[in-house]
Write a protein that holds these residues in place. Structure first.
Motif, PDB file in Angstrom:
ATOM      1  N   MET A  75      56.296  50.626  49.263  1.00 33.67           N
ATOM      2  CA  MET A  75      56.098  49.367  49.867  1.00 33.67           C
ATOM      3  C   MET A  75      54.545  49.056  49.279  1.00 33.67           C
ATOM      4  O   MET A  75      53.386  49.551  49.374  1.00 33.67           O
ATOM      5  CB  MET A  75      55.558  49.854  51.321  1.00 33.67           C
ATOM      6  CG  MET A  75      54.948  48.441  51.957  1.00 33.67           C
ATOM      7  SD  MET A  75      54.773  49.079  53.732  1.00 33.67           S
ATOM      8  CE  MET A  75      54.158  47.402  54.221  1.00 33.67           C
ATOM      9  N   LEU A  76      54.781  47.842  48.539  1.00 33.28           N
ATOM     10  CA  LEU A  76      53.611  47.193  47.933  1.00 33.28           C
ATOM     11  C   LEU A  76      52.810  46.393  48.953  1.00 33.28           C
ATOM     12  O   LEU A  76      53.398  45.431  49.448  1.00 33.28           O
ATOM     13  CB  LEU A  76      53.930  46.431  46.866  1.00 33.28           C
ATOM     14  CG  LEU A  76      52.649  45.697  45.905  1.00 33.28           C
ATOM     15  CD1 LEU A  76      51.580  46.590  45.180  1.00 33.28           C
ATOM     16  CD2 LEU A  76      53.381  44.725  44.961  1.00 33.28           C
ATOM     17  N   VAL A  77      51.838  46.965  49.380  1.00 31.18           N
ATOM     18  CA  VAL A  77      50.994  45.916  50.341  1.00 31.18           C
ATOM     19  C   VAL A  77      50.396  44.705  49.634  1.00 31.18           C
ATOM     20  O   VAL A  77      50.397  43.853  50.146  1.00 31.18           O
ATOM     21  CB  VAL A  77      49.844  47.062  51.182  1.00 31.18           C
ATOM     22  CG1 VAL A  77      49.081  45.901  51.959  1.00 31.18           C
ATOM     23  CG2 VAL A  77      50.565  48.162  51.636  1.00 31.18           C
ATOM     24  N   VAL A  78      49.589  45.031  48.814  1.00 30.80           N
ATOM     25  CA  VAL A  78      48.866  43.950  47.989  1.00 30.80           C
ATOM     26  C   VAL A  78      48.881  43.969  46.460  1.00 30.80           C
ATOM     27  O   VAL A  78      48.626  45.121  45.760  1.00 30.80           O
ATOM     28  CB  VAL A  78      47.552  43.929  48.418  1.00 30.80           C
ATOM     29  CG1 VAL A  78      46.745  42.454  47.473  1.00 30.80           C
ATOM     30  CG2 VAL A  78      47.331  43.318  50.043  1.00 30.80           C
ATOM     31  N   SER A  79      49.352  43.059  45.701  1.00 31.75           N
ATOM     32  CA  SER A  79      48.924  43.108  44.375  1.00 31.75           C
ATOM     33  C   SER A  79      47.600  41.985  43.902  1.00 31.75           C
ATOM     34  O   SER A  79      48.095  40.929  44.672  1.00 31.75           O
ATOM     35  CB  SER A  79      50.109  42.784  43.715  1.00 31.75           C
ATOM     36  OG  SER A  79      50.663  41.296  43.711  1.00 31.75           O
ATOM     37  N   ILE A  80      46.895  42.394  43.012  1.00 31.88           N
ATOM     38  CA  ILE A  80      45.759  41.529  42.655  1.00 31.88           C
ATOM     39  C   ILE A  80      45.877  41.693  41.383  1.00 31.88           C
ATOM     40  O   ILE A  80      45.751  42.487  40.552  1.00 31.88           O
ATOM     41  CB  ILE A  80      44.635  41.972  43.283  1.00 31.88           C
ATOM     42  CG1 ILE A  80      44.657  42.122  44.647  1.00 31.88           C
ATOM     43  CG2 ILE A  80      43.218  41.313  42.466  1.00 31.88           C
ATOM     44  CD1 ILE A  80      43.410  42.706  45.153  1.00 31.88           C
ATOM     45  N   ASP A  81      45.797  40.537  40.385  1.00 36.51           N
ATOM     46  CA  ASP A  81      45.805  40.123  39.211  1.00 36.51           C
ATOM     47  C   ASP A  81      44.673  39.065  38.857  1.00 36.51           C
ATOM     48  O   ASP A  81      44.667  37.975  39.439  1.00 36.51           O
ATOM     49  CB  ASP A  81      46.962  39.890  38.765  1.00 36.51           C
ATOM     50  CG  ASP A  81      48.018  40.783  38.633  1.00 36.51           C
ATOM     51  OD1 ASP A  81      47.933  41.785  37.793  1.00 36.51           O
ATOM     52  OD2 ASP A  81      49.091  40.723  39.367  1.00 36.51           O
ATOM     53  N   LEU A  82      43.636  39.652  37.789  1.00 40.40           N
ATOM     54  CA  LEU A  82      42.556  38.722  37.496  1.00 40.40           C
ATOM     55  C   LEU A  82      42.653  38.487  35.853  1.00 40.40           C
ATOM     56  O   LEU A  82      43.109  39.129  35.090  1.00 40.40           O
ATOM     57  CB  LEU A  82      41.302  39.390  37.813  1.00 40.40           C
ATOM     58  CG  LEU A  82      41.095  39.997  39.532  1.00 40.40           C
ATOM     59  CD1 LEU A  82      39.954  40.920  39.425  1.00 40.40           C
ATOM     60  CD2 LEU A  82      40.858  38.749  40.423  1.00 40.40           C
ATOM     61  N   ASP A  83      42.097  37.058  35.793  1.00 39.74           N
ATOM     62  CA  ASP A  83      41.909  36.831  34.384  1.00 39.74           C
ATOM     63  C   ASP A  83      40.937  35.765  34.391  1.00 39.74           C
ATOM     64  O   ASP A  83      40.271  35.268  35.313  1.00 39.74           O
ATOM     65  CB  ASP A  83      43.328  36.125  33.762  1.00 39.74           C
ATOM     66  CG  ASP A  83      43.756  35.109  34.396  1.00 39.74           C
ATOM     67  OD1 ASP A  83      43.386  34.304  34.942  1.00 39.74           O
ATOM     68  OD2 ASP A  83      45.285  35.132  34.411  1.00 39.74           O
ATOM     69  N   HIS A  84      40.647  35.246  33.170  1.00 36.54           N
ATOM     70  CA  HIS A  84      39.462  34.184  32.933  1.00 36.54           C
ATOM     71  C   HIS A  84      38.170  34.672  33.822  1.00 36.54           C
ATOM     72  O   HIS A  84      37.659  33.714  34.466  1.00 36.54           O
ATOM     73  CB  HIS A  84      40.023  32.817  33.495  1.00 36.54           C
ATOM     74  CG  HIS A  84      41.212  32.354  32.643  1.00 36.54           C
ATOM     75  ND1 HIS A  84      42.668  32.580  32.910  1.00 36.54           N
ATOM     76  CD2 HIS A  84      41.095  31.636  31.118  1.00 36.54           C
ATOM     77  CE1 HIS A  84      43.023  32.116  31.838  1.00 36.54           C
ATOM     78  NE2 HIS A  84      42.418  31.567  31.060  1.00 36.54           N
ATOM     79  N   LEU A  85      37.598  35.952  33.579  1.00 32.50           N
ATOM     80  CA  LEU A  85      36.429  36.220  34.233  1.00 32.50           C
ATOM     81  C   LEU A  85      35.414  35.486  33.550  1.00 32.50           C
ATOM     82  O   LEU A  85      35.138  35.362  32.561  1.00 32.50           O
ATOM     83  CB  LEU A  85      36.447  37.855  34.013  1.00 32.50           C
ATOM     84  CG  LEU A  85      37.036  38.591  35.061  1.00 32.50           C
ATOM     85  CD1 LEU A  85      38.483  38.610  35.000  1.00 32.50           C
ATOM     86  CD2 LEU A  85      36.504  40.126  35.060  1.00 32.50           C
ATOM     87  N   GLU A  86      34.347  35.329  34.605  1.00 29.97           N
ATOM     88  CA  GLU A  86      33.199  34.552  33.990  1.00 29.97           C
ATOM     89  C   GLU A  86      31.978  35.163  34.911  1.00 29.97           C
ATOM     90  O   GLU A  86      32.079  35.237  36.045  1.00 29.97           O
ATOM     91  CB  GLU A  86      33.378  32.968  34.497  1.00 29.97           C
ATOM     92  CG  GLU A  86      34.166  32.357  33.389  1.00 29.97           C
ATOM     93  CD  GLU A  86      34.187  30.829  34.101  1.00 29.97           C
ATOM     94  OE1 GLU A  86      33.311  30.241  34.644  1.00 29.97           O
ATOM     95  OE2 GLU A  86      35.130  30.026  33.396  1.00 29.97           O
ATOM     96  N   LEU A  87      30.802  35.494  34.029  1.00 31.89           N
ATOM     97  CA  LEU A  87      29.623  36.162  34.469  1.00 31.89           C
ATOM     98  C   LEU A  87      28.736  35.068  34.420  1.00 31.89           C
ATOM     99  O   LEU A  87      28.498  34.303  33.716  1.00 31.89           O
ATOM    100  CB  LEU A  87      29.390  37.301  33.713  1.00 31.89           C
ATOM    101  CG  LEU A  87      30.391  38.309  33.493  1.00 31.89           C
ATOM    102  CD1 LEU A  87      29.852  39.369  32.882  1.00 31.89           C
ATOM    103  CD2 LEU A  87      31.042  38.725  34.898  1.00 31.89           C
ATOM    104  N   SER A  88      27.857  35.303  35.304  1.00 31.14           N
ATOM    105  CA  SER A  88      26.299  34.137  35.567  1.00 31.14           C
ATOM    106  C   SER A  88      25.049  34.930  36.061  1.00 31.14           C
ATOM    107  O   SER A  88      25.628  36.056  36.744  1.00 31.14           O
ATOM    108  CB  SER A  88      26.734  32.975  36.257  1.00 31.14           C
ATOM    109  OG  SER A  88      26.952  33.112  37.580  1.00 31.14           O
TER     110      SER A  88
END
Length: 239
Positions: free
Chosen positions: A226-239
């Motif tokens: 049972m996959l409750v949540v999947s999260i994928d991130l790209d194009h990270l920007e820091l400030s």
């Protein structure tokens, strides 16, 4: 600070670099069973998340409708138009979850609260271990799928809003976090096992860009079917 906590922070880039920054934003895609269960499938399937590193604040834009964004703080959430007009607000949002179970549907404002506190937590861990009032201690290691991970037990103070007061980090031999356990108090205390992978370096800090969350069973193992949540991130920007 517990020595393991200090090692984990250093492995992810160190406090000195983190304290030079004010915010992180990233393109975010999400899936999993939770959004359907809560009656909010697709609202935050493809959006951009921004979290503060100096206060408990987060925003998702767009929030469903391309002309809306969310603004989260522990004491208040709002949906805001592209012109900056507040469309809906909820004061004291955590109280609105009283009596909820995993199956209880959410309103848009409740979704904004959950998503805000979740992403604020995920993108500020492990540096929150150094915040005033946060206590941590190394506990017995854990073996999983042929790997041995050291574990850090965390107790958050009341003034830091997150999934639950007690949480556990699992780290590999390099000090990177591979698993993060907590109980989602606003969903009836549902226990979760959150797996982190796909580490990328941005601005001197290490970020997990792939996250998968499963129910945590009584023996501490994940319920992988049972996959409750999947999260994928790209194009990270820091400030």
């Amino acid at each position: 600070m517990d020595p393991l906590a200090a090692e984990i922070i250093e492995a992810h880039g160190g406090l000195e670099r983190w304290r030079q920054l004010r915010s992180i934003s990233a393109h975010l895609t999400q899936a999993g069973a939770l959004w359907e269960i809560k009656g909010r499938a697709g609202v935050l399937a493809d959006t951009r998340v921004t979290v503060s590193l100096t206060e408990q604040w987060a925003s998702h834009a767009p929030f469903g409708d391309p002309s809306r964004r969310s603004e989260y703080t522990p004491g208040r959430v709002a949906l805001v138009s592209s012109e900056g007009q507040e469309l809906e607000t909820l004061e004291g949002p955590r109280a609105s979850f009283d009596g909820h179970t995993l199956e209880t549907p959410w309103t848009d404002l409740q979704l904004a609260y959950f998503a805000g506190l979740a992403m604020w937590t995920y993108l500020n861990v492990p540096y929150v271990l150094a915040l005033p009032g946060v206590r941590s201690a190394e506990i017995a290691p854990w073996m999983e799928e042929g790997s041995t991970w050291r574990r850090l037990q965390i107790r958050f103070p009341d003034h830091i809003t997150t999934h639950s007061s007690d949480q556990t980090l699992y780290v590999d031999a390099t000090g990177l976090i591979r698993r993060h356990d907590y109980d989602v108090e606003i969903a009836g205390g549902t226990p979760g096992a959150h797996y982190l992978s796909g580490y990328r370096h941005r601005g001197g800090l290490a970020f997990a860009t792939s996250r998968r969350i499963y129910p945590r069973q009584h023996d501490g193992t994940p319920q992988r079917d049972m996959l409750v949540v999947s999260i994928d991130l790209d194009h990270l920007e820091l400030s």
